[in-house]
Design a protein around this motif. Sequence first.
Motif, PDB file in Angstrom:
ATOM      1  N   ASN A 259      -3.361 -23.423 -11.973  1.00  0.00           N
ATOM      2  CA  ASN A 259      -3.928 -22.084 -11.918  1.00  0.00           C
ATOM      3  C   ASN A 259      -3.237 -21.237 -12.975  1.00  0.00           C
ATOM      4  OD1 ASN A 259      -5.184 -19.783 -11.215  1.00  0.00           O
ATOM      5  ND2 ASN A 259      -4.247 -19.566  -9.210  1.00  0.00           N
ATOM      6  N   TYR A 260      -3.541 -21.516 -14.237  1.00  0.00           N
ATOM      7  CA  TYR A 260      -2.849 -20.864 -15.342  1.00  0.00           C
ATOM      8  C   TYR A 260      -3.855 -20.613 -16.452  1.00  0.00           C
ATOM      9  CZ  TYR A 260       0.980 -19.877 -18.544  1.00  0.00           C
ATOM     10  OH  TYR A 260       1.846 -19.263 -19.407  1.00  0.00           O
TER      11      TYR A 260
ATOM     12  N   HIS B 151       0.031 -20.760  -2.497  1.00  0.00           N
ATOM     13  CA  HIS B 151      -0.566 -19.617  -3.186  1.00  0.00           C
ATOM     14  C   HIS B 151      -1.194 -18.731  -2.134  1.00  0.00           C
ATOM     15  CE1 HIS B 151      -3.598 -17.597  -5.892  1.00  0.00           C
ATOM     16  NE2 HIS B 151      -2.445 -17.339  -6.466  1.00  0.00           N
TER      17      HIS B 151
ATOM     18  N   PRO C  65       0.805 -14.323 -13.356  1.00  0.00           N
ATOM     19  CA  PRO C  65       0.519 -14.959 -12.084  1.00  0.00           C
ATOM     20  C   PRO C  65       1.333 -14.337 -10.959  1.00  0.00           C
ATOM     21  CG  PRO C  65       1.682 -16.468 -13.546  1.00  0.00           C
ATOM     22  CD  PRO C  65       1.461 -15.199 -14.287  1.00  0.00           C
TER      23      PRO C  65
ATOM     24  N   ALA D 244       2.408 -21.500 -11.239  1.00  0.00           N
ATOM     25  CA  ALA D 244       1.018 -21.425 -11.692  1.00  0.00           C
ATOM     26  C   ALA D 244       0.693 -22.602 -12.606  1.00  0.00           C
ATOM     27  CB  ALA D 244       0.774 -20.110 -12.412  1.00  0.00           C
TER      28      ALA D 244
END
Length: 75
Positions: free
Chosen positions: A57-58, A22, A5, A52
């Motif tokens: 968002n992983y 982000h 990330p 992340a």
Amino acid sequence: MSGTPEGFTYRLRKNGDVEVLHHGRPASVLRGAAAARFLVDVDSDDPQELMARLTGNYKHGNERTAKRHPRNRDR
């Protein structure tokens, strides 16, 4: 796209909240105990990976399976 990330930053607000960004856009806000725990963990862990995970968002574990799906083979 790389497997690690990137593009995450954070800033501490005056009231103690932590805003995770982000690519410069707000992704999440941590308040109270979660914000305090984040500030402790960010120094000991990989900060990009930690942010992340906190924003969702992983990697979800299905990337390899999705890549082999017939709909995605030609991509």
